[in-house]
Motif scaffolding. Structure first.
Motif, PDB file in Angstrom:
ATOM      1  N   THR A  42       5.791   4.282  -0.630  1.00  0.00           N
ATOM      2  CA  THR A  42       5.507   2.955  -0.085  1.00  0.00           C
ATOM      3  C   THR A  42       5.430   1.959  -1.246  1.00  0.00           C
ATOM      4  OG1 THR A  42       3.084   3.236  -0.199  1.00  0.00           O
ATOM      5  CG2 THR A  42       4.180   3.924   1.819  1.00  0.00           C
ATOM      6  N   THR A  46       0.734  -1.975  -0.925  1.00  0.00           N
ATOM      7  CA  THR A  46       0.267  -0.615  -1.206  1.00  0.00           C
ATOM      8  C   THR A  46       1.403   0.177  -1.841  1.00  0.00           C
ATOM      9  OG1 THR A  46      -1.217  -0.658   0.709  1.00  0.00           O
ATOM     10  CG2 THR A  46      -0.681   1.508  -0.215  1.00  0.00           C
ATOM     11  N   GLU A  47       1.147   0.773  -2.986  1.00  0.00           N
ATOM     12  CA  GLU A  47       2.157   1.565  -3.678  1.00  0.00           C
ATOM     13  C   GLU A  47       1.675   3.005  -3.796  1.00  0.00           C
ATOM     14  OE1 GLU A  47       3.181  -0.150  -7.388  1.00  0.00           O
ATOM     15  OE2 GLU A  47       3.941  -2.021  -6.514  1.00  0.00           O
ATOM     16  N   THR A  48       2.315   3.887  -3.059  1.00  0.00           N
ATOM     17  CA  THR A  48       1.929   5.297  -3.089  1.00  0.00           C
ATOM     18  C   THR A  48       3.180   6.169  -3.186  1.00  0.00           C
ATOM     19  OG1 THR A  48       1.988   5.535  -0.677  1.00  0.00           O
ATOM     20  CG2 THR A  48      -0.108   4.871  -1.666  1.00  0.00           C
ATOM     21  N   THR A  49       2.981   7.323  -3.764  1.00  0.00           N
ATOM     22  CA  THR A  49       4.046   8.313  -3.868  1.00  0.00           C
ATOM     23  C   THR A  49       3.459   9.680  -3.562  1.00  0.00           C
ATOM     24  OG1 THR A  49       5.185   7.050  -5.587  1.00  0.00           O
ATOM     25  CG2 THR A  49       5.778   9.377  -5.369  1.00  0.00           C
ATOM     26  N   SER A  50       4.108  10.428  -2.701  1.00  0.00           N
ATOM     27  CA  SER A  50       3.668  11.780  -2.376  1.00  0.00           C
ATOM     28  C   SER A  50       4.899  12.661  -2.235  1.00  0.00           C
ATOM     29  CB  SER A  50       2.853  11.798  -1.082  1.00  0.00           C
ATOM     30  OG  SER A  50       2.494  13.125  -0.741  1.00  0.00           O
ATOM     31  N   LYS A  75       0.961  13.537  -6.133  1.00  0.00           N
ATOM     32  CA  LYS A  75       0.527  12.355  -5.400  1.00  0.00           C
ATOM     33  C   LYS A  75       0.097  11.274  -6.382  1.00  0.00           C
ATOM     34  CE  LYS A  75      -1.129  14.810  -1.263  1.00  0.00           C
ATOM     35  NZ  LYS A  75      -2.301  15.040  -0.375  1.00  0.00           N
ATOM     36  N   GLU A  76       0.485  10.055  -6.071  1.00  0.00           N
ATOM     37  CA  GLU A  76       0.129   8.913  -6.911  1.00  0.00           C
ATOM     38  C   GLU A  76      -0.223   7.729  -6.027  1.00  0.00           C
ATOM     39  OE1 GLU A  76       2.712   6.092  -9.756  1.00  0.00           O
ATOM     40  OE2 GLU A  76       2.557   8.168 -10.499  1.00  0.00           O
ATOM     41  N   ASP A  77      -1.304   7.013  -6.366  1.00  0.00           N
ATOM     42  CA  ASP A  77      -1.758   5.867  -5.579  1.00  0.00           C
ATOM     43  C   ASP A  77      -2.003   4.701  -6.524  1.00  0.00           C
ATOM     44  OD1 ASP A  77      -2.763   4.097  -3.770  1.00  0.00           O
ATOM     45  OD2 ASP A  77      -4.424   5.347  -3.089  1.00  0.00           O
ATOM     46  N   THR A  78      -1.184   3.643  -6.388  1.00  0.00           N
ATOM     47  CA  THR A  78      -1.284   2.440  -7.210  1.00  0.00           C
ATOM     48  C   THR A  78      -1.327   2.792  -8.697  1.00  0.00           C
ATOM     49  OG1 THR A  78      -2.663   1.587  -5.398  1.00  0.00           O
ATOM     50  CG2 THR A  78      -2.410   0.176  -7.322  1.00  0.00           C
ATOM     51  N   THR A  82      -3.401  11.083  -8.100  1.00  0.00           N
ATOM     52  CA  THR A  82      -4.513  11.558  -7.273  1.00  0.00           C
ATOM     53  C   THR A  82      -4.368  13.021  -6.861  1.00  0.00           C
ATOM     54  OG1 THR A  82      -3.397  10.721  -5.290  1.00  0.00           O
ATOM     55  CG2 THR A  82      -4.967   9.252  -6.377  1.00  0.00           C
TER      56      THR A  82
END
Length: 246
Positions: A42, A46-50, A75-78, A82
Motif C-alpha cells: 500500500t 499508509t505505506e505498508t509491505t507484507s 513485513k514493513e510499516d511506514t 515489523t
C-alpha cells in the motif's frame, strides 16, 4: 554448538550414505512440490509491505521420502520493519513398511522479533501412518532431539548469557484430507519439549483455481511457555497466498 553441528551433519548425510551402495533406477525417482507467494503493498497516506513466500519440495527414492522446505516472511510499516522470519527444514524418512518409518529432521529459524538471532533443532525418531488411503493422511512422529538458540545482543545483555541449548522431546501430528476433488484441509501440530515447551500449529484450506494454481488460506500459531522478558508467549499469523504445484 559443536554438538549441534555434528548432529546436523549426521542427519543430513544419513539418507545419502544409505543410498550410496544401491543401484539407481530412474523409474523410482519421484520429485514434486509446491510454491506459495502472497504480498500486500500500500502507498499514499499508509505505506505498508507484507510478503510471504514458501517452497516445499518432496523427493522419493527407493525407501526414502525426503522433504526440503523454505519459508520467508517480511513485513514493513511506514519504513519500519515489523516482522521478519526465515525458516528452513530438511527431513528424510526411511520407510520400513507402508505405515512405519524412521525420520531424521534438521531445521533452522531466524526470527529477531523473538529475542533470538537464530534457533536450530535436530531430531530423529519413529513415525507411524494411522491413515493413508489416498484421500486422507494422518501420521504421528516422536523422538529425541537437540536444540540450540543464539540470543541477540540486547537479550544477551539483559539475560547475562548469549546461548541456550537443551535436549528435547520432539513430536509431530499431521492430518490432511480432501474436502472435495478440488479442495484440501490440513492441520499440523509440532512440539519440542525440553527446558520449555515450544509448539507450532498450522491450519490451512487449499482450493484449486485452475490447473496447478490454487488459493491457500492458513492460520499459524506459535507458542513458547518460557519467552524472554518483554516477549509474548504466543504469536499468530494469518495469510492468504497463491499456490502453484509442480
Amino acid at each position: 554448538m559443536n554438538k549441534l553441528l555434528i548432529a546436523s551433519a549426521i542427519l543430513m548425510v544419513a539418507p545419502f550414505a544409505a543410498q550410496a551402495g544401491a543401484d539407481f533406477v530412474e523409474g523410482d525417482k519421484i520429485f514434486g512440490g509446491d510454491a506459495e507467494l502472497g504480498a500486500t503493498l500500500t502507498t499514499g497516506n499508509t505505506e505498508t509491505t507484507s510478503i510471504k513466500g514458501r517452497l516445499d519440495m518432496k523427493h522419493e527414492l527407493g525407501n526414502w521420502e525426503n522433504q526440503y522446505l523454505l519459508e520467508a516472511l517480511y513485513k514493513e510499516d511506514t519504513g519500519e520493519i515489523t516482522g521478519k522470519r526465515y525458516y528452513g527444514l530438511i527431513q528424510a524418512d526411511y520407510q520400513f513398511s507402508a505405515v512405519n518409518y524412521m525420520f531424521f529432521n534438521a531445521n533452522h529459524e531466524i526470527d529477531p522479533f523473538t529475542g533470538f538471532d537464530s534457533k536450530s533443532t535436530v531430531s530423529s525418531g519413529y513415525g507411524h501412518k494411522f491413515i493413508d488411503d489416498g484421500r486422507t493422511l494422518f501420521n504421528v512422529e516422536i523422538g529425541p532431539g537437540y536444540q540450540f538458540k543464539q540470543l541477540d545482543d540486547e537479550s544477551a545483555l539483559a539475560a547475562g548469557y548469549d546461548t541456550e541449548d537443551s535436549w528435547v522431546a520432539h513430536g509431530v501430528a499431521n492430518f490432511e484430507t480432501e474436502i472435495t476433488d478440488s479442495s484440501k484441509f490440513k492441520q499440523m501440530f509440532v512440539a519440542d519439549y525440553g527446558d520449555s515447551l515450544e509448539g507450532r500449529s498450522e491450519t490451512s484450506v487449499t482450493a484449486n483455481i485452475i490447473g496447478a494454481l490454487a488459493m491457500k488460506f492458513a492460520v499459524i500459531v506459535r507458542y513458547n511457555s518460557a519467552p524472554l522478558d518483554d516477549k509474548k508467549s504466543t504469536d499468530t499469523e494469518t495469510n492468504m497466498t497463491l499456490l502453484y504445484a509442480f
